[in-house]
Design an enzyme around this catalytic site. Structure first.
Site, PDB file in Angstrom:
ATOM      1  CG  ASP A  60      -6.871  -2.898  -3.413  1.00 45.07           C
ATOM      2  OD1 ASP A  60      -7.744  -2.302  -3.592  1.00 45.07           O
ATOM      3  OD2 ASP A  60      -5.876  -3.301  -2.691  1.00 45.07           O
ATOM      4  CG  HIS A 115      -5.496  -2.686   0.362  1.00 48.11           C
ATOM      5  ND1 HIS A 115      -5.173  -2.259  -0.496  1.00 48.11           N
ATOM      6  CD2 HIS A 115      -5.502  -1.850   1.115  1.00 48.11           C
ATOM      7  CE1 HIS A 115      -4.204  -1.369  -0.422  1.00 48.11           C
ATOM      8  NE2 HIS A 115      -3.902  -1.410   0.857  1.00 48.11           N
ATOM      9  CB  SER A 118      -0.836  -0.006   1.184  1.00 55.29           C
ATOM     10  OG  SER A 118      -2.215   0.607   1.199  1.00 55.29           O
TER      11      SER A 118
END
Length: 262
Positions: A207, A235, A124
């Site tokens: 995601d 995610h 991320s």
């Protein structure tokens, strides 16, 4: 509020018993910690016994990231590398760069390993940072013929657009500055800043940020040196063997091609 201070906290212990193994610097997402990322990446760690994975802590305190509570609610205080919310305190670019690099260099210095630093792995926000640090190395080599690092590759787990500028050479409308809010940044068209060192882009097909991960790939990475792995996930960091194996295979293959001895 938690976001008002800078952390000089403890750096989580690395993984891998071999002190002389090649090292991969691992950068967590926003609103977690290096220790949490180590737990999230447990399957990758298990299947990379020939590498030493070192998990750094971001410099800034913040609230827990999405999905972190309640599973990891006792693992705070939570941290971030970059601003992504308006309530994150303003900071100038030079100070932001200094804090990020201090945290990274502290993790490196405190690690007892002796092997070379060969790669980056981020999830991320940490993936965005990993790509940005690799590009910073590339552009410094292009402009000055030298850089402080010699990373050979980066593994980008759910890394969002755009790249972050870490020096004067990447100050551009195509890159977000280190002290700015990175979420909601838009740049259309062809970026003059393209990463040509090997990168692996791991995209979860469920995601919510998938379009931003694909934008990062398309705008900022050379298709000749980037590989995409798509998996049926949200995610998060892949943990099932079927999802982890292709990532591990790419790391071993790419490390070998780049002259890394494992």
């Amino acid at each position: 509020m938690a976001g008002d201070s800078v952390s000089r906290g403890h750096t989580p212990a690395p993984t891998g018993e071999k002190l002389d193994a090649p090292r991969i610097l691992c950068l967590h997402g926003g609103g977690v910690t290096g220790e949490i990322f180590r737990m999230q990446a447990r399957s990758l760690i298990r299947d990379l016994p020939d590498f030493r994975l070192v998990f750094a802590d971001g410099p800034f305190f913040c609230d827990a990231g999405p999905g972190i509570v309640p599973v990891f609610q006792d693992f705070g205080p939570f941290r971030r590398w970059l601003r992504w919310l308006p309530e994150h305190p303003e900071i100038d670019d030079d100070a932001a760069i200094e804090e990020v690099m201090y945290s990274i260099n502290t993790a490196k210095k405190e690690d007892q390993g002796t092997g070379p630093w060969v790669g980056l792995m981020g999830f991320s926000q940490g993936a965005k940072l990993s790509a940005s640090l690799l590009y910073d190395q590339q552009i410094r080599m292009e402009k000055e013929g030298k850089a402080d690092t010699d990373y050979k590759f980066a593994v980008l787990l759910a890394g969002r657009s755009p790249l972050v500028s870490f020096c004067e050479y990447s100050k551009s409308p195509a890159c977000v500055s280190a002290g700015a809010i990175s979420e909601g940044f838009h740049y259309e068209g062809e970026s003059p800043h393209v990463l040509r060192l090997p990168t692996l882009h791991v995209h979860g097909l469920n995601d919510g940020g998938l379009h931003l991960h694909r934008k990062m790939l398309k705008q900022y990475h050379d298709p000749k040196t980037s590989t995409v792995i798509e998996w049926d996930g949200t995610h998060r960091v892949p943990i099932k063997k079927v999802d982890v194996e292709p990532i591990v295979e790419w790391i071993y293959k790419t490390a070998g091609e780049q002259g890394v001895k494992v």
